[in-house]
Design a protein around this motif. Structure first.
Motif, PDB file in Angstrom:
ATOM      1  N   TYR A  11       0.823  -1.270  -0.024  1.00 34.14           N
ATOM      2  CA  TYR A  11      -0.026   0.116   0.079  1.00 34.14           C
ATOM      3  C   TYR A  11       0.886   1.266   0.112  1.00 34.14           C
ATOM      4  O   TYR A  11       0.608   2.141  -0.750  1.00 34.14           O
ATOM      5  N   TRP A  12       1.856   1.375   0.857  1.00 39.29           N
ATOM      6  CA  TRP A  12       2.699   2.484   1.121  1.00 39.29           C
ATOM      7  C   TRP A  12       3.565   2.794   0.087  1.00 39.29           C
ATOM      8  O   TRP A  12       3.791   4.082  -0.329  1.00 39.29           O
ATOM      9  N   GLU A  13       4.253   1.897  -0.369  1.00 35.25           N
ATOM     10  CA  GLU A  13       5.580   2.217  -1.156  1.00 35.25           C
ATOM     11  C   GLU A  13       5.091   2.833  -2.610  1.00 35.25           C
ATOM     12  O   GLU A  13       5.526   3.776  -2.989  1.00 35.25           O
ATOM     13  N   PRO A  14       3.618   2.196  -3.226  1.00 36.08           N
ATOM     14  CA  PRO A  14       3.403   2.893  -4.298  1.00 36.08           C
ATOM     15  C   PRO A  14       2.919   4.371  -4.227  1.00 36.08           C
ATOM     16  O   PRO A  14       2.910   5.077  -5.062  1.00 36.08           O
ATOM     17  N   ILE A  15       2.605   4.783  -2.850  1.00 38.58           N
ATOM     18  CA  ILE A  15       2.111   6.166  -2.631  1.00 38.58           C
ATOM     19  C   ILE A  15       3.583   6.973  -2.596  1.00 38.58           C
ATOM     20  O   ILE A  15       3.479   8.091  -3.243  1.00 38.58           O
ATOM     21  N   VAL A  16       4.622   6.412  -2.171  1.00 41.60           N
ATOM     22  CA  VAL A  16       5.894   7.157  -2.227  1.00 41.60           C
ATOM     23  C   VAL A  16       6.217   7.441  -3.695  1.00 41.60           C
ATOM     24  O   VAL A  16       6.640   8.369  -4.120  1.00 41.60           O
ATOM     25  N   GLY A  17       6.045   6.291  -4.440  1.00 46.39           N
ATOM     26  CA  GLY A  17       6.424   6.149  -5.913  1.00 46.39           C
ATOM     27  C   GLY A  17       7.766   6.328  -6.320  1.00 46.39           C
ATOM     28  O   GLY A  17       7.826   5.957  -7.564  1.00 46.39           O
ATOM     29  N   THR A  18       8.797   6.231  -5.538  1.00 48.92           N
ATOM     30  CA  THR A  18       9.957   6.494  -6.084  1.00 48.92           C
ATOM     31  C   THR A  18      10.978   5.190  -5.452  1.00 48.92           C
ATOM     32  O   THR A  18      12.123   5.275  -5.832  1.00 48.92           O
ATOM     33  N   LYS A  24      15.783   3.673 -15.735  1.00 53.51           N
ATOM     34  CA  LYS A  24      14.411   3.334 -15.912  1.00 53.51           C
ATOM     35  C   LYS A  24      13.905   3.760 -14.380  1.00 53.51           C
ATOM     36  O   LYS A  24      14.341   3.049 -13.484  1.00 53.51           O
ATOM     37  N   THR A  25      12.832   4.654 -14.185  1.00 54.66           N
ATOM     38  CA  THR A  25      12.349   4.884 -13.129  1.00 54.66           C
ATOM     39  C   THR A  25      11.417   3.746 -12.630  1.00 54.66           C
ATOM     40  O   THR A  25      11.058   2.961 -13.370  1.00 54.66           O
ATOM     41  N   VAL A  26      11.018   3.877 -11.321  1.00 58.33           N
ATOM     42  CA  VAL A  26       9.855   3.156 -10.920  1.00 58.33           C
ATOM     43  C   VAL A  26       8.756   3.187 -11.830  1.00 58.33           C
ATOM     44  O   VAL A  26       8.106   2.334 -12.387  1.00 58.33           O
ATOM     45  N   HIS A  27       8.275   4.438 -12.108  1.00 57.93           N
ATOM     46  CA  HIS A  27       6.987   4.793 -13.143  1.00 57.93           C
ATOM     47  C   HIS A  27       7.508   4.120 -14.447  1.00 57.93           C
ATOM     48  O   HIS A  27       6.554   3.634 -15.003  1.00 57.93           O
ATOM     49  N   VAL A  51       9.177   1.456 -15.256  1.00 54.11           N
ATOM     50  CA  VAL A  51       9.072   0.229 -15.251  1.00 54.11           C
ATOM     51  C   VAL A  51       7.700  -0.468 -15.067  1.00 54.11           C
ATOM     52  O   VAL A  51       7.422  -1.312 -15.540  1.00 54.11           O
ATOM     53  N   LYS A  52       6.762   0.293 -14.124  1.00 56.56           N
ATOM     54  CA  LYS A  52       5.501   0.254 -14.100  1.00 56.56           C
ATOM     55  C   LYS A  52       4.645   0.038 -15.473  1.00 56.56           C
ATOM     56  O   LYS A  52       3.829  -0.508 -15.752  1.00 56.56           O
ATOM     57  N   SER A  54       5.513  -2.401 -17.726  1.00 55.89           N
ATOM     58  CA  SER A  54       4.786  -3.725 -17.351  1.00 55.89           C
ATOM     59  C   SER A  54       3.458  -3.656 -17.784  1.00 55.89           C
ATOM     60  O   SER A  54       2.835  -4.750 -18.170  1.00 55.89           O
ATOM     61  N   ARG A  55       2.813  -2.675 -17.314  1.00 60.28           N
ATOM     62  CA  ARG A  55       1.251  -2.278 -18.006  1.00 60.28           C
ATOM     63  C   ARG A  55       1.180  -2.762 -19.669  1.00 60.28           C
ATOM     64  O   ARG A  55       0.419  -3.225 -20.108  1.00 60.28           O
ATOM     65  N   LEU A  56       2.267  -2.153 -20.244  1.00 58.15           N
ATOM     66  CA  LEU A  56       2.129  -2.110 -21.822  1.00 58.15           C
ATOM     67  C   LEU A  56       2.477  -3.533 -22.314  1.00 58.15           C
ATOM     68  O   LEU A  56       1.852  -4.044 -23.141  1.00 58.15           O
ATOM     69  N   SER A  57       3.534  -4.610 -21.447  1.00 61.02           N
ATOM     70  CA  SER A  57       3.594  -5.819 -21.660  1.00 61.02           C
ATOM     71  C   SER A  57       2.444  -6.612 -21.598  1.00 61.02           C
ATOM     72  O   SER A  57       1.968  -7.479 -22.171  1.00 61.02           O
ATOM     73  N   ASP A  58       1.682  -6.391 -20.229  1.00 64.94           N
ATOM     74  CA  ASP A  58       0.346  -7.279 -19.971  1.00 64.94           C
ATOM     75  C   ASP A  58      -0.701  -6.869 -21.200  1.00 64.94           C
ATOM     76  O   ASP A  58      -1.129  -7.810 -21.544  1.00 64.94           O
ATOM     77  N   ALA A  59      -0.910  -5.705 -21.602  1.00 64.39           N
ATOM     78  CA  ALA A  59      -1.753  -5.391 -22.789  1.00 64.39           C
ATOM     79  C   ALA A  59      -1.259  -5.969 -23.886  1.00 64.39           C
ATOM     80  O   ALA A  59      -2.399  -6.503 -24.436  1.00 64.39           O
ATOM     81  N   LEU A  60      -0.312  -5.843 -24.261  1.00 65.46           N
ATOM     82  CA  LEU A  60       0.169  -6.412 -25.518  1.00 65.46           C
ATOM     83  C   LEU A  60      -0.042  -8.212 -25.384  1.00 65.46           C
ATOM     84  O   LEU A  60      -0.433  -8.499 -26.429  1.00 65.46           O
ATOM     85  N   SER A  61       0.325  -8.799 -24.409  1.00 62.95           N
ATOM     86  CA  SER A  61       0.088 -10.164 -24.100  1.00 62.95           C
ATOM     87  C   SER A  61      -1.257 -10.552 -24.265  1.00 62.95           C
ATOM     88  O   SER A  61      -1.689 -11.292 -24.872  1.00 62.95           O
ATOM     89  N   GLU A  62      -2.233  -9.820 -23.781  1.00 62.26           N
ATOM     90  CA  GLU A  62      -3.573  -9.865 -23.860  1.00 62.26           C
ATOM     91  C   GLU A  62      -3.926  -9.838 -25.158  1.00 62.26           C
ATOM     92  O   GLU A  62      -4.999 -10.590 -25.633  1.00 62.26           O
TER      93      GLU A  62
END
Length: 168
Positions: A59-66, A145-148, A150-151, A154-162
């Protein structure tokens, strides 16, 4: 197989000191290691809170975001704590970023770390700095590559796989 020195060092990373605090820097990634003494009951308290603290990390680490990664290890019979971090950017902005998770940080370190009086205590930045160490050796597989980033990838990869799965 013979490998030349030039081949071994062809991908060497440019490692610098953080410009505004402790730790090293490669590309967009900063690192920090903290070693701190615990209060007399700190190890026991941490162990009691550990499962709850771990459960709240997602919960907390994505709120920090970095935060790229964050690890804690108790050692010397639970009298000291090792904290290691890899994060995006410079030290002082990161210190401000983690403030968004101050309730969680206070749960992790409050009554546990000797001298810690809460994230919002004016002495906390100096406490962190005084117990910080720069790595002697530091490598990051994706330093630019920042955390943003990479995320997003990852979303792009998931969408492409779908899409590709739907086409089969």
């Amino acid at each position: 197989m013979t490998v030349t020195e030039a081949e071994l060092t062809a991908h060497a990373q440019d490692i610098t000191d953080q410009p505004d605090g402790p730790g090293k820097r490669i590309g967009k990634k900063g690192e920090l290691t903290i070693i701190t003494p615990l209060t007399p009951e700190g190890g026991k308290i941490f162990r009691e809170r550990q499962a709850d603290i771990q459960a709240k990390a997602g919960y907390w680490e994505p709120i920090v975001g970095t935060v790229d990664n964050f690890r804690i290890l108790l050692f010397d019979n639970d009298t000291r704590m090792l904290i290691t971090l890899v994060y995006d950017g410079d030290f002082l902005p990161y210190l401000a970023d983690i403030g968004r998770a101050h309730p969680w940080l206070d749960e992790i370190f409050g009554d546990i770390v000797e001298g810690y009086n809460g994230y919002n205590d004016p002495g906390t930045p100096e406490l962190v700095i005084s117990r910080s160490y720069s790595a002697d050796l530091y490598f990051h597989a994706t330093p630019d590559k920042t955390v943003h980033d990479v995320k997003r990838m990852s979303r792009l990869s998931d969408a492409l796989s779908e899409v590709l799965d739907a086409a089969n």
